[in-house]
Scaffold this active site. Structure first.
Site, PDB file in Angstrom:
ATOM      1  N   HIS A  82      16.895  87.259 103.446  1.00 54.57           N
ATOM      2  CA  HIS A  82      17.919  86.359 103.969  1.00 54.57           C
ATOM      3  C   HIS A  82      19.108  87.108 104.540  1.00 54.57           C
ATOM      4  O   HIS A  82      20.199  86.562 104.667  1.00 54.57           O
ATOM      5  CB  HIS A  82      18.367  85.373 102.887  1.00 54.57           C
ATOM      6  CG  HIS A  82      17.215  84.664 102.244  1.00 54.57           C
ATOM      7  ND1 HIS A  82      16.692  85.052 101.033  1.00 54.57           N
ATOM      8  CD2 HIS A  82      16.460  83.633 102.670  1.00 54.57           C
ATOM      9  CE1 HIS A  82      15.665  84.284 100.734  1.00 54.57           C
ATOM     10  NE2 HIS A  82      15.496  83.419 101.707  1.00 54.57           N
ATOM     11  N   GLY A  83      18.915  88.395 104.836  1.00 57.47           N
ATOM     12  CA  GLY A  83      19.905  89.142 105.589  1.00 57.47           C
ATOM     13  C   GLY A  83      21.130  89.595 104.833  1.00 57.47           C
ATOM     14  O   GLY A  83      22.173  89.837 105.450  1.00 57.47           O
TER      15      GLY A  83
END
Lengths: 176, 689
Positions: free
Chosen positions: A141-142
């Site tokens: 999710h970065g």
């Protein structure tokens, strides 16, 4: 519905019912305990989670290794001077989860960063040497962590945790 | 379940739900307002007891499945790690294993009750047949569950029972191969048995719902066997039946707890603590006690196919009972002849159970044939005939009349029934134990510190025993279920964690591969297990003249000897469980240099007084002065044997002290609870009698 109706001794009867119900409740609660407790790690799992020793000598500057302790991946990074400086130059108060770099490494062993490599967002494994902060980047999710393992950007709420460890010699640590 | 209900709700939210799903009305009409005959006796509480047992088995079973590995090389070990390492794993396993026996005991009482009071008669035929189906499902489930620990009895029980189907003409072999999933019982068999063992209890639960549904349509039978006529004949299910069932259940729990905490291996077979070995069949294959009567029927027929047919017919015949017994009077209370034949039938079943555990030879075979004939005669000749010739005694007009008439002395028959059932049960239970009839000396009973309900291990003795194991036994025998950390466990030999770690460090343990891909040796850690003296079975055999020295971790539970009648009945009350330690200690002291006259011992074997067959491959392992004790205990073989056996009893059951300690707490609680339930029940029923 019920027909028990001895009006002569209502209090004694009520006491009996309450006492029986209370004992039954205690018994049920006691019986539930083993049924729940068995879900906890068993004795062999706990024994297998004993501390491990890791030799740091083969890790060159700028490299990192991944070891497992209690089934968790632990990143051990031999940081470069640049990485340490980056980690120390950022104002602590500006971080989402404020912590100084000094508090995340052992004194006198500033080049060694030891963190549990599990993203504090939802448990994925971040990739080392990626992202904008010379640290870790979580592909799920970065989330981005810096060279001190601190969260800098993305949905993760907290820094990568530091596991309990100590230096047994200059080139050897014991995790756990 | 019993038709339209006058159930009324006032809470609007509940009303809203009830209009869409009338579940509260269903529960109310089935388990609260449901009218139950007021003259039911305690034999009727076994329905509730069975429901509880099904729940207990499913709950503990689901939990055990969380820790169990259904794989042939790991199943036995995973069961051992459940009882050794999982929190309260020993408790859950004992509950499940004894629970199966309790389930069957309760179902047999339930079935005999139905038989005695004619509960299968019109209009309850479907109810009865559903019960027979449940019983069949229980037998299949119980059998497959017994296979899962993958011990010797598991493996050979699976082999024998699946081979029953090989009796089918033409297709027999194909059916058996299909059941096995291979050319013999093996991993695929274990895997499917596990799957089905998990599935069938839920099928049972489904059929139980049908069983209860049918019950609530027809209404319960009762000891008088007359139909409910007016409201005066009944009491509401709640609180009357509920509280009575709960009292009955709490008494049953006391009995159940006796096995869980004090006699966990009484109903089991020592051979099942030996891991499955496809090359050696145990001397006597005996099923669990609850299959013994049918096993006796199977064996008493000298033809393979006929034997299998007879065994299955013995169960199937129950389904036809409503039509075989066409007598109008339900309850045997009012059928003087049927009552006597009923008790004879009970005795026949118990004797068949006893014979099922005996070796199939001599008088046992003849007795088995006679009793098999009696079993079938009861259903096929006696009951149809009695229906035609018997004159029943007059029935009471109503249940209310029966209750009033009962006020005068009915204690005597109840007491005699209970005694009869207890003796019978003891016989049946013990029958399973008494299979190993050998012509040999029985090991002397030794006084052990760990015997009895308050028994504890003697720590000093265990520490000496460990020394004997390390210096003598460990040269040939493994102890592979014991980790060094266990030596520091509570209830163990009383070492500290540091002492256990130091002891571990004395050993070299193979580990690896390291970064270079090589195996290496390192000092032992507390988490390591005692290393085995040989790398594999073949190496052990070569070094020991062809014999394989058994792993000693479980030896005191894996060895036993016949106690015989009537000792096994007394053992139930005295909690005698020490056959294993007596045997091990006797073997260690039973060597004699010269065999008695007339006994020849083959080369490479040694005479041992207590070993079955007397020729043991192990040379005399212990002699006086061989091991020196620091605490001044005598350096004698007797002392060594005692100490090492004490130590090996702990290795076989490391949580024995916890079992007995918690057992005491549970007993105090259950007796208090049953007492309170008794008075509560009396209060609730005060105005119903």
């Amino acid at each position: 519905m019920t027909t028990a109706s001895s009006a002569d001794h209502p209090t004694r009867r009520d006491f009996l019912f309450v006492a029986t119900g209370a004992v039954a409740a205690v018994g049920t609660a006691a019986a539930v305990w083993p049924l729940v407790s068995q879900m906890n790690p068993d004795a062999s799992t706990i024994a297998a989670g004993a501390p491990i020793e890791v030799d740091l000598a083969p890790i060159a500057e700028g490299q990192d290794i991944k070891v497992f302790w209690r089934g968790k991946p632990i990143y051990i990074s031999h940081r470069t001077k640049k990485q340490i400086d980056e980690a120390r130059s950022v104002p602590v108060a500006s971080l989402p989860d404020p912590a100084s770099d000094q508090s995340r490494v052992k004194e006198g062993h500033d080049q060694w960063l030891v963190v549990i490599g599990i993203c504090t967002h939802l448990g994925c494994i971040p990739i080392a040497h990626e992202g904008n902060y010379d640290g870790f980047f979580c592909p799920c999710h970065g989330s981005q962590y810096d060279s001190s393992g601190r969260i800098r950007q993305g949905p993760a709420p907290a820094n990568l945790p530091v596991p309990p460890y100590q230096f047994v010699s200059n080139t050897k640590i014991q995790i756990g | 379940m019993s038709g339209p209900s006058d159930f009324q709700l006032t809470n609007p939210a509940l009303k809203w739900i009830e209009r869409r799903l009338p579940i509260m009305g269903l529960v109310h009409s089935s388990f609260i307002a449901y009218p139950t005959p007021r003259n039911l006796n305690y034999w009727w509480t076994f329905g509730a007891i069975l429901s509880m047992m099904l729940g207990v088995q499913i709950l503990t079973g689901v939990i055990l499945a969380m820790h169990y590995t259904p794989e042939a090389t790991m199943a036995f070990k995973s069961v051992e790690s459940i009882v050794r390492d999982v929190n309260y794993g020993w408790l859950l396993r004992n509950m499940h294993a004894s629970g199966a026996s309790m389930f069957f005991l309760a179902v047999y009482i339930h079935m005999f009750r139905g038989l005695y009071y004619g509960s299968y008669k019109e209009p309850r035929e479907i109810l009865w047949i559903l019960g027979v189906i449940i019983y069949l499902l229980m037998m299949a489930t119980g059998f497959m569950g017994y296979v899962l620990p993958w011990g010797q009895m598991s493996f050979w029980g699976a082999t024998v029972i699946t081979n029953l189907f090989s009796a089918v003409p033409y297709f027999g072999e194909s059916i058996v191969t299909l059941l096995w999933g291979g050319y013999s019982v093996g991993n695929p068999t274990l895997n499917r048995f596990f799957s089905l063992h998990y599935l069938l209890p839920f099928v049972i639960a489904g059929v139980v719902v049908l069983h209860i549904w049918a019950l609530h349509v027809a209404g319960q039978n009762n000891p008088a066997g007359v139909d409910v006529k007016t409201e005066k004949d009944t009491v509401p299910f709640t609180p009357h039946a509920t509280i009575k069932d709960m009292f009955g259940t709490s008494c049953f729990l006391i009995f159940y707890a006796w096995f869980i905490f004090y006699m966990p291996n009484y109903l089991g077979d020592a051979d099942n603590y030996i891991p499955a070995n496809p090359g050696v069949t145990p001397a006597h294959i005996v099923p669990e006690w609850y299959y013994l009567p049918f096993y006796a029927i199977l064996r008493s027929i000298p033809n393979k196919l006929a034997g299998v047919i007879a065994m299955f017919s013995a169960i199937i015949v129950l389904a036809f009972l409503p039509w075989l017994d066409s007598a109008k009077t339900r309850s045997s209370k009012y059928r003087p002849l049927a009552k006597q034949f009923f008790w004879i039938f009970v005795v026949v079943c118990i004797l068949l159970g006893y014979l099922g555990a005996q070796p199939p030879e001599g008088i046992y075979v003849i007795a088995g044939r006679i009793l098999t004939a009696c079993y079938f005669a009861y259903f096929l000749i006696v009951l149809p005939l009695l229906a035609r010739i018997e004159t029943p005694r007059p029935l009471p007009n109503s249940i209310a009349d029966d209750v009033l008439a009962k006020s005068s002395g009915k204690a005597a028959p109840m007491v005699s029934t209970i005694i009869a059932i207890m003796v019978a049960g003891g016989l049946l239970f013990g029958g399973a134990q008494s299979a190993r009839a050998e012509d040999q000396d029985v090991p002397p009973s030794v006084k052990w510190s760990f015997a009895g309900p308050f028994g504890k291990f003697d720590r000093a003795s265990m520490q000496r025993g460990l020394k004997v194991y390390k210096e003598v036994c460990s040269a040939c025998h493994a102890l592979s279920y014991i980790a060094f950390r266990n030596l520091g466990d509570p209830g163990g030999p009383g070492y500290s964690t540091a002492q256990a770690a130091a002891l571990a460090a004395e050993y070299k343990v193979k580990d690896g591969p390291n970064d270079q891909g090589e195996m290496f040796e390192r000092p032992g850690r507390p988490a390591d297990y005692f290393p085995s003296p040989f790398p594999n079975e073949q190496a052990a055999r070569v070094a020991n003249g062809g014999a394989y020295p058994p792993d000693l971790s479980l030896i005191t539970k894996a060895r036993s000897y016949e106690r015989g009648f009537p000792w096994f009945i007394f053992d139930f009350f005295s909690q005698f469980q020490e056959q294993g330690p007596n045997y091990v200690s006797a073997i260690l002291q039973g060597f004699e240099d010269k065999p008695p006259a007339g006994v020849t011992i083959p080369d490479g074997s040694y005479y041992n007084k207590y070993f079955p067959g007397h020729a043991i491959k192990m040379p005399k392992p212990l002699s006086d002065g061989q091991v020196t004790f620091d605490d001044g205990s005598p350096a004698t073989v007797a002392q060594y044997a005692h100490d090492v056996t004490t130590f090996l009893m702990w290795t076989a059951e490391p949580h024995m002290e916890a079992r007995k300690r918690i057992g005491l707490q549970v007993f105090v609680f259950l007796i208090l609870f049953a007492g309170l339930m008794y008075f509560t029940k009396k209060k609730v029923w005060a105005d119903a009698h």
